[in-house]
Write a protein that holds these residues in place. Structure first.
Motif, PDB file in Angstrom:
ATOM      1  N   PHE A  29       0.827  -1.205   0.000  1.00  0.00           N
ATOM      2  CA  PHE A  29       0.000   0.000   0.000  1.00  0.00           C
ATOM      3  C   PHE A  29       0.864   1.260   0.000  1.00  0.00           C
ATOM      4  N   GLY A  30       1.933   1.244   0.810  1.00  0.00           N
ATOM      5  CA  GLY A  30       2.805   2.411   0.872  1.00  0.00           C
ATOM      6  C   GLY A  30       3.450   2.723  -0.460  1.00  0.00           C
ATOM      7  N   LEU A  31       3.873   1.675  -1.166  1.00  0.00           N
ATOM      8  CA  LEU A  31       4.497   1.868  -2.477  1.00  0.00           C
ATOM      9  C   LEU A  31       3.497   2.399  -3.495  1.00  0.00           C
ATOM     10  N   VAL A  32       2.335   1.784  -3.538  1.00  0.00           N
ATOM     11  CA  VAL A  32       1.309   2.214  -4.500  1.00  0.00           C
ATOM     12  C   VAL A  32       0.837   3.638  -4.181  1.00  0.00           C
ATOM     13  N   ASN A  33       0.592   3.919  -2.894  1.00  0.00           N
ATOM     14  CA  ASN A  33       0.088   5.242  -2.505  1.00  0.00           C
ATOM     15  C   ASN A  33       1.122   6.352  -2.699  1.00  0.00           C
ATOM     16  N   SER A  34       2.398   5.995  -2.752  1.00  0.00           N
ATOM     17  CA  SER A  34       3.436   7.011  -2.961  1.00  0.00           C
ATOM     18  C   SER A  34       3.360   7.617  -4.358  1.00  0.00           C
ATOM     19  N   GLY A  35       2.748   6.879  -5.269  1.00  0.00           N
ATOM     20  CA  GLY A  35       2.647   7.349  -6.643  1.00  0.00           C
ATOM     21  C   GLY A  35       3.924   7.166  -7.436  1.00  0.00           C
ATOM     22  N   LYS A  36       4.920   6.503  -6.842  1.00  0.00           N
ATOM     23  CA  LYS A  36       6.203   6.313  -7.527  1.00  0.00           C
ATOM     24  C   LYS A  36       6.257   4.944  -8.203  1.00  0.00           C
ATOM     25  N   ARG A  37       7.061   4.862  -9.253  1.00  0.00           N
ATOM     26  CA  ARG A  37       7.315   3.566  -9.894  1.00  0.00           C
ATOM     27  C   ARG A  37       8.141   2.701  -8.951  1.00  0.00           C
ATOM     28  N   PHE A  38       7.880   1.392  -8.956  1.00  0.00           N
ATOM     29  CA  PHE A  38       8.645   0.522  -8.059  1.00  0.00           C
ATOM     30  C   PHE A  38       8.899  -0.840  -8.699  1.00  0.00           C
ATOM     31  N   LEU A  39      10.076  -1.370  -8.385  1.00  0.00           N
ATOM     32  CA  LEU A  39      10.459  -2.735  -8.739  1.00  0.00           C
ATOM     33  C   LEU A  39      10.683  -3.467  -7.433  1.00  0.00           C
ATOM     34  N   TRP A  40       9.906  -4.527  -7.196  1.00  0.00           N
ATOM     35  CA  TRP A  40       9.907  -5.201  -5.893  1.00  0.00           C
ATOM     36  C   TRP A  40      10.298  -6.664  -6.065  1.00  0.00           C
TER      37      TRP A  40
ATOM     38  N   ILE B 118      -5.578 -10.222  -2.374  1.00  0.00           N
ATOM     39  CA  ILE B 118      -4.912  -8.928  -2.527  1.00  0.00           C
ATOM     40  C   ILE B 118      -5.945  -7.874  -2.933  1.00  0.00           C
ATOM     41  N   PRO B 119      -5.984  -6.744  -2.217  1.00  0.00           N
ATOM     42  CA  PRO B 119      -6.938  -5.678  -2.570  1.00  0.00           C
ATOM     43  C   PRO B 119      -6.772  -5.230  -4.015  1.00  0.00           C
ATOM     44  N   VAL B 120      -7.863  -4.919  -4.686  1.00  0.00           N
ATOM     45  CA  VAL B 120      -7.853  -4.597  -6.107  1.00  0.00           C
ATOM     46  C   VAL B 120      -7.022  -3.360  -6.404  1.00  0.00           C
ATOM     47  N   GLU B 121      -6.989  -2.397  -5.452  1.00  0.00           N
ATOM     48  CA  GLU B 121      -6.227  -1.177  -5.716  1.00  0.00           C
ATOM     49  C   GLU B 121      -4.724  -1.444  -5.779  1.00  0.00           C
ATOM     50  N   LEU B 122      -4.275  -2.481  -5.082  1.00  0.00           N
ATOM     51  CA  LEU B 122      -2.865  -2.849  -5.166  1.00  0.00           C
ATOM     52  C   LEU B 122      -2.548  -3.493  -6.514  1.00  0.00           C
ATOM     53  N   ILE B 123      -3.430  -4.340  -6.972  1.00  0.00           N
ATOM     54  CA  ILE B 123      -3.244  -4.983  -8.279  1.00  0.00           C
ATOM     55  C   ILE B 123      -3.230  -3.929  -9.388  1.00  0.00           C
TER      56      ILE B 123
END
Length: 482
Positions: free
Chosen positions: A313-324, A338-343
């Motif tokens: 959630f923190g990564l998605v909500n930051s609005g930044k691109r991420f490679l995890w 998994i919540p749909v907003e994360l997907i």
């Protein structure tokens, strides 16, 4: 003489790492540097580790070009199904003592040609014991930071000063003043995780303290660090152990000493126990410069499903691109759906892989920051590439590394002991936006120092040459004593 050929009189060095990803990775790099210098190397892995390397890497073909380089294996005593991750990994020390030690002793008695020097992982007391019993010179190699070793060394001093044990959560921000060189910034929460034991006679705490004291004895202490990064702490350490070889960052040192053609091959190789997913590299190619936060918690950390969701959630909500990098065994238990907003958020700005070619990833122009567990290999790899860090340490040395990254070296932010989506979002934006310029400036400066130290005339370059000459002298002295 071709560096990759070594004469019959070349010293025979046996290298024995703890069977864990970070330890094997850095000690393989050291082994290749010593092979380049013309030494005969025997590299001793656990059966389990060797099987993982054969499955996922080109390690045999890569080292076959060095005359006299040999891989040997030994059981670690753990059952095959043991996960070898998380805090349960510490069980391995009991099995190494009961199962591995007698086999190792027999191997050292019978090995041909005779071993002239053992480079033993500094946490492998069994190797040091056998070396001393058989009269084989031993150099101990600690794969962690100098600052962490120095804190381990000071455990008995902290206990004597009444600064351990830590009395509770309300005690975590209390300053520790009995570790020389760290009096003004080291808090209880920054001590290596083993120091959080409520009983100062805790077996793990005592063993690590005693093993570290033994690191300062013997023929020398070898470290994967460099003088311009940890010189202040190293000066304190040298009051207890004058012969310290700083030869890091090992991955950069190896890259520097290899020929151009070999260096290209190295970039495509790995020492990983996991299948490397290179699909993230084409994804990175499509991202703007410095726009991606890379996230990896290493090979041993195990997160709860709740922690994974909070990070996500923190990564998605930051609005930044991420490679995890999210390992299949990264979670203790499987959570709810998994919540749909994360997907959806991941589809828009993210990429998740089970394991990444980390050195290549950190060197990619699209990477702007690294959310890390603060393992020492990962920290050095980030330092070399000039990538600022967010530190979320899991255990062992990682707690103190994260304090030095943030408070001493000014290379990033420390979020130890915290894990909720608001904190993650705030930290990502702090690193990637609000404080980006100051962190990039510091990281670029330290990266330059790292590169200078492994070039001809640099401190690590000279120290490696000194190490090789000292090992050659050991063989000469053994021959003269016969």
């Amino acid at each position: 003489m071709d560096k990759e050929q070594q004469p019959q009189t070349s010293p025979h060095v046996l290298i024995f790492p703890l069977p864990a990803q970070g330890h094997v990775n850095s000690m393989l790099k050291l082994a290749e540097l010593l092979a380049l210098a013309g030494l005969k190397i025997t590299f001793l892995n656990s059966d389990f580790v060797h099987e993982q390397l054969l499955r996922h890497t080109d390690v045999l073909s890569r080292f076959s070009k060095y005359a006299g380089f040999d891989f040997r294996t030994i059981p670690d005593g753990l059952p095959d199904e043991h996960p070898r991750a998380g805090h349960g990994f510490m069980k391995i020390f009991e099995f190494l003592e009961s199962t591995t030690k007698p086999i190792f002793k027999e191997m050292m008695v019978n090995i041909k040609p005779r071993v002239d020097c053992i480079i033993a992982d500094g946490v492998l007391g069994i190797a040091v014991d056998v070396a001393e019993e058989l009269g084989i010179p031993v150099i101990q190699f600690r794969t962690i930071s100098a600052c962490c070793i120095w804190a381990y060394f000071a455990v008995s001093d902290m206990i004597q000063a009444g600064e351990l044990p830590i009395k509770g959560k309300e005690d975590m921000d209390r300053l520790i003043t009995s570790v020389p060189g760290m009096e003004t910034f080291l808090r209880c929460r920054d001590l290596p995780s083993f120091c959080r034991a409520s009983d100062t006679m805790d077996s793990t705490l005592q063993r690590i303290s005693q093993d570290t004291r033994k690191n300062f004895e013997g023929h020398g202490l070898l470290l994967n660090t460099f003088e311009d990064l940890e010189g202040d702490i190293l000066s304190h350490m040298r009051t207890k152990a004058p012969k310290i070889y700083t030869v890091g960052p090992l991955h950069l040192h190896l890259r520097t000493r290899l020929s151009d053609s070999s260096r290209t091959l190295l970039d495509q190789s790995s020492n990983s126990f996991h299948e490397v997913d290179r699909s993230c590299l084409p994804w990175l190619d499509k991202q703007p410069k410095g726009s991606v936060i890379y996230v990896s918690f290493g090979s041993l950390a195990v997160l709860s499903s709740e922690e994974v969701i909070e990070f996500w959630f923190g990564l998605v909500n930051s609005g930044k691109r991420f490679l995890w990098v999210l390992r299949p065994d990264n979670m203790v238990e499987k959570g709810d759906s998994i919540p749909v907003e994360l997907i959806e958020g991941t589809k828009q700005r993210g990429c998740i892989v089970s394991w990444a070619p980390q050195e290549e990833v950190l060197g990619h122009g699209a990477i702007g920051g690294f959310l890390s567990h603060s393992g020492w290999n990962s920290t050095l790899e980030s330092v070399v590439e000039g990538v600022p860090m967010i530190c979320w340490p899991y255990f062992a040395d990682q707690q103190i590394n994260s304090r030095f990254v943030s408070q001493v070296w000014g290379l990033g932010l420390d979020m130890k002991d915290l894990c909720d989506r608001q904190i993650v979002e705030k930290m990502v934006n702090g690193l990637m936006v609000e404080k980006r310029q100051e962190f990039v400036k510091s990281a670029t400066k330290v990266a330059k120092l790292a590169k200078e130290c492994v070039n001809v005339g640099g401190s690590s370059y000279c120290n490696l040459d000194r190490l090789v000459e000292d090992i050659r002298s050991m063989k000469l002295n053994i021959n003269l004593s016969k």
